[in-house]
Design a protein around this motif. Structure first.
Motif, PDB file in Angstrom:
ATOM      1  N   ILE A 103     -21.622   1.090  23.101  1.00 35.78           N
ATOM      2  CA  ILE A 103     -21.165   0.952  24.487  1.00 35.78           C
ATOM      3  C   ILE A 103     -22.242   0.288  25.350  1.00 35.78           C
ATOM      4  N   GLU A 104     -23.462   0.812  25.287  1.00 39.21           N
ATOM      5  CA  GLU A 104     -24.523   0.281  26.137  1.00 39.21           C
ATOM      6  C   GLU A 104     -25.004  -1.085  25.657  1.00 39.21           C
ATOM      7  N   GLY A 105     -24.844  -1.328  24.357  1.00 39.97           N
ATOM      8  CA  GLY A 105     -25.217  -2.634  23.826  1.00 39.97           C
ATOM      9  C   GLY A 105     -24.344  -3.747  24.368  1.00 39.97           C
ATOM     10  N   ALA A 106     -23.143  -3.385  24.822  1.00 43.17           N
ATOM     11  CA  ALA A 106     -22.228  -4.375  25.410  1.00 43.17           C
ATOM     12  C   ALA A 106     -22.360  -4.429  26.929  1.00 43.17           C
ATOM     13  N   GLY A 107     -23.355  -3.694  27.468  1.00 42.90           N
ATOM     14  CA  GLY A 107     -23.594  -3.727  28.905  1.00 42.90           C
ATOM     15  C   GLY A 107     -22.772  -2.742  29.700  1.00 42.90           C
ATOM     16  N   ASN A 108     -22.129  -1.805  29.026  1.00 41.28           N
ATOM     17  CA  ASN A 108     -21.333  -0.785  29.706  1.00 41.28           C
ATOM     18  C   ASN A 108     -22.125   0.515  29.818  1.00 41.28           C
ATOM     19  N   GLU A 109     -21.629   1.430  30.651  1.00 41.09           N
ATOM     20  CA  GLU A 109     -22.308   2.706  30.889  1.00 41.09           C
ATOM     21  C   GLU A 109     -21.572   3.825  30.160  1.00 41.09           C
ATOM     22  N   LEU A 110     -22.331   4.732  29.571  1.00 47.23           N
ATOM     23  CA  LEU A 110     -21.730   5.863  28.848  1.00 47.23           C
ATOM     24  C   LEU A 110     -22.131   7.175  29.510  1.00 47.23           C
ATOM     25  N   VAL A 111     -21.116   8.044  29.720  1.00 49.24           N
ATOM     26  CA  VAL A 111     -21.380   9.397  30.233  1.00 49.24           C
ATOM     27  C   VAL A 111     -20.673  10.395  29.318  1.00 49.24           C
TER      28      VAL A 111
ATOM     29  N   ALA B 272     -15.454   3.343  16.046  1.00 46.02           N
ATOM     30  CA  ALA B 272     -14.286   2.478  16.193  1.00 46.02           C
ATOM     31  C   ALA B 272     -13.751   2.535  17.614  1.00 46.02           C
ATOM     32  N   ALA B 273     -13.690   3.744  18.191  1.00 41.92           N
ATOM     33  CA  ALA B 273     -13.210   3.897  19.567  1.00 41.92           C
ATOM     34  C   ALA B 273     -14.102   3.130  20.541  1.00 41.92           C
ATOM     35  N   ALA B 274     -15.409   3.245  20.352  1.00 33.19           N
ATOM     36  CA  ALA B 274     -16.350   2.546  21.227  1.00 33.19           C
ATOM     37  C   ALA B 274     -16.182   1.031  21.129  1.00 33.19           C
ATOM     38  N   LYS B 275     -16.022   0.528  19.929  1.00 37.24           N
ATOM     39  CA  LYS B 275     -15.846  -0.923  19.730  1.00 37.24           C
ATOM     40  C   LYS B 275     -14.537  -1.405  20.349  1.00 37.24           C
ATOM     41  N   GLN B 276     -13.479  -0.579  20.247  1.00 35.29           N
ATOM     42  CA  GLN B 276     -12.199  -0.971  20.815  1.00 35.29           C
ATOM     43  C   GLN B 276     -12.261  -1.045  22.341  1.00 35.29           C
ATOM     44  N   ILE B 277     -13.002  -0.137  22.948  1.00 37.03           N
ATOM     45  CA  ILE B 277     -13.171  -0.170  24.400  1.00 37.03           C
ATOM     46  C   ILE B 277     -13.953  -1.419  24.811  1.00 37.03           C
ATOM     47  N   ASN B 278     -15.009  -1.725  24.084  1.00 39.19           N
ATOM     48  CA  ASN B 278     -15.759  -2.951  24.380  1.00 39.19           C
ATOM     49  C   ASN B 278     -14.863  -4.181  24.272  1.00 39.19           C
ATOM     50  N   ALA B 279     -14.033  -4.210  23.214  1.00 42.14           N
ATOM     51  CA  ALA B 279     -13.153  -5.354  22.997  1.00 42.14           C
ATOM     52  C   ALA B 279     -12.127  -5.490  24.114  1.00 42.14           C
ATOM     53  N   TYR B 280     -11.668  -4.344  24.612  1.00 43.80           N
ATOM     54  CA  TYR B 280     -10.694  -4.386  25.705  1.00 43.80           C
ATOM     55  C   TYR B 280     -11.318  -4.989  26.963  1.00 43.80           C
TER      56      TYR B 280
ATOM     57  N   ALA C  40     -14.077  -6.819  27.203  1.00 41.11           N
ATOM     58  CA  ALA C  40     -14.648  -8.146  27.003  1.00 41.11           C
ATOM     59  C   ALA C  40     -13.570  -9.214  26.794  1.00 41.11           C
ATOM     60  N   GLU C  41     -12.486  -8.821  26.083  1.00 44.55           N
ATOM     61  CA  GLU C  41     -11.501  -9.828  25.674  1.00 44.55           C
ATOM     62  C   GLU C  41     -10.065  -9.486  26.061  1.00 44.55           C
ATOM     63  N   GLY C  42      -9.859  -8.277  26.609  1.00 44.58           N
ATOM     64  CA  GLY C  42      -8.489  -7.855  26.890  1.00 44.58           C
ATOM     65  C   GLY C  42      -7.733  -7.463  25.630  1.00 44.58           C
ATOM     66  N   CYS C  43      -8.464  -7.178  24.550  1.00 44.29           N
ATOM     67  CA  CYS C  43      -7.840  -6.858  23.269  1.00 44.29           C
ATOM     68  C   CYS C  43      -7.156  -5.490  23.316  1.00 44.29           C
ATOM     69  N   THR C  44      -5.886  -5.450  22.932  1.00 41.91           N
ATOM     70  CA  THR C  44      -5.117  -4.198  22.884  1.00 41.91           C
ATOM     71  C   THR C  44      -4.455  -4.022  21.518  1.00 41.91           C
ATOM     72  N   LYS C  45      -5.152  -4.429  20.477  1.00 41.01           N
ATOM     73  CA  LYS C  45      -4.602  -4.439  19.113  1.00 41.01           C
ATOM     74  C   LYS C  45      -4.070  -3.069  18.692  1.00 41.01           C
ATOM     75  N   PHE C  46      -4.724  -1.992  19.113  1.00 43.70           N
ATOM     76  CA  PHE C  46      -4.351  -0.667  18.645  1.00 43.70           C
ATOM     77  C   PHE C  46      -3.600   0.127  19.713  1.00 43.70           C
ATOM     78  N   GLN C  47      -2.994  -0.561  20.653  1.00 42.69           N
ATOM     79  CA  GLN C  47      -2.249   0.115  21.716  1.00 42.69           C
ATOM     80  C   GLN C  47      -1.037   0.849  21.138  1.00 42.69           C
ATOM     81  N   VAL C  48      -0.809   2.083  21.586  1.00 42.93           N
ATOM     82  CA  VAL C  48       0.313   2.887  21.091  1.00 42.93           C
ATOM     83  C   VAL C  48       1.353   3.182  22.176  1.00 42.93           C
ATOM     84  N   ASN C  49       1.092   2.792  23.396  1.00 43.72           N
ATOM     85  CA  ASN C  49       2.099   2.921  24.454  1.00 43.72           C
ATOM     86  C   ASN C  49       2.485   1.533  24.958  1.00 43.72           C
ATOM     87  N   LYS C  50       3.655   1.433  25.511  1.00 39.02           N
ATOM     88  CA  LYS C  50       4.124   0.114  26.010  1.00 39.02           C
ATOM     89  C   LYS C  50       4.564   0.221  27.471  1.00 39.02           C
TER      90      LYS C  50
END
Length: 306
Positions: A24-32, A286-294, A296-306
């Motif tokens: 998370i922090e490696g992508a410039g985001n903050e973690l709490v 995996a969860a952390a990487k998916q949040i970064n991807a969202y 950074a790129e708007g990626c929603t590959k694993f979205q389960v709601n529509k």
């Protein structure tokens, strides 16, 4: 910069948190962190200014979403996501994702581990039986089901499967016999392993009539969801058929009633499928990487709601 909350009543392993922090922090985001909280009010306070949440079995409902004015994405570190109100998330324009496959091997190893324990009479010193040559039926051939098939083959078991959403050709391509129906699976298998989600169609679907078609001495194993079992029906059947066994890592509501069937019932103290250091870390990272991807790129590959 996005603010990401890890909200876990049951915390991730320390090594997993460290890895998630690096991602998370490696992508410039903050973690709490909010760990081991005991009241919902603590969660409501923690989500007030976050952009993303990573959870495990924690419940994220409309009230939490109302309190999280900046929330854009929730990622459930694991395959199941029935602890998140998807309709409420959609209404709040919040993306919900899961991390499919990250816990699959851990669950599969648990299935076979509990099966060995069961066929050896719970290690009570009496002679038991072997899994080699037995037929295991896998209900739902997703990530977990495929891993159960792989491990079961290592025991020399015959593997059959049914999945309403997976083509028979895909099941056969994995070296597994595809059944034409759920009913066929239950009739042919010595052991049925459940890997279905809890949906409107599957809740209470594992019932008296279906289980009564199982072979003499059959074993039903549930490492999926408690809600898919019709507990009243299964209790009634086990009272009638003294040959059936039920084993699970999800303590039933009627645990005390099932416990009366000594030698034919076993439940772990709590859900154990994903309780390995490896699965814990894999799902969290995996969860952390998916949040970064969202973000950074708007990626929603694993979205389960529509």
């Amino acid at each position: 910069m996005a603010k990401v909350l890890i909200a876990t009543e049951k915390p991730f392993a320390a090594t997993a948190v460290a890895g998630m922090k690096d991602v998370i922090e490696g992508a410039g985001n903050e973690l709490v962190l909010l760990e081991k909280y005991t009241e919902k009010a603590q969660l409501l306070a923690a989500v007030a200014d976050v952009d993303a949440i990573i959870i495990r079995s924690d419940k994220i409902d409309g009230e939490v979403m109302d309190a999280a004015k900046n929330l854009k994405i929730v990622v459930r570190a694991g395959a199941g996501y029935d602890n998140v109100d998807l309709a409420a998330a959609t209404a709040h324009n919040i993306i919900v994702e899961n991390t499919p496959g990250q816990n699959a091997n851990a669950v599969a190893e648990l299935v076979l581990g509990i099966l060995v324990f069961t066929v050896r009479n719970f290690y009570n010193g009496k002679a038991g039986s072997e899994l080699m040559g037995k037929t295991i039926g896998i209900l739902a051939f997703g990530n977990v089901g495929r891993n159960v098939a792989r491990v079961a083959k290592g025991f020399g078991m015959n593997v059959i499967a049914y999945d309403a959403f997976c083509p028979a050709e895909a099941i056969e391509a994995a070296g597994v016999k595809a059944c034409a129906s759920q009913e066929e699976l239950f009739k042919e298998a010595d052991i049925v392993s459940l890997h279905i989600p809890a949906t409107a169609e599957t809740k209470l679907s594992i019932n008296y009539d279906l289980c009564n078609t199982m072979k003499k001495g059959a074993i039903l194993i549930n490492t999926a969801r408690k809600e898919v079992i019709d507990e009243a029906g299964l209790l009634r059947l086990m009272a009638c058929r003294e040959d059936l066994k039920y084993i699970t890592d999800i303590k039933p509501d009627a645990d005390a009633e099932f416990a009366k069937f000594e030698g034919r019932y076993f439940s772990t103290p709590k859900k154990m499928g994903a309780q390995t250091a490896e699965a814990n870390t894999n799902a969290g990272i995996a969860a952390a990487k998916q949040i970064n991807a969202y973000f950074a790129e708007g990626c929603t590959k694993f979205q389960v709601n529509k």
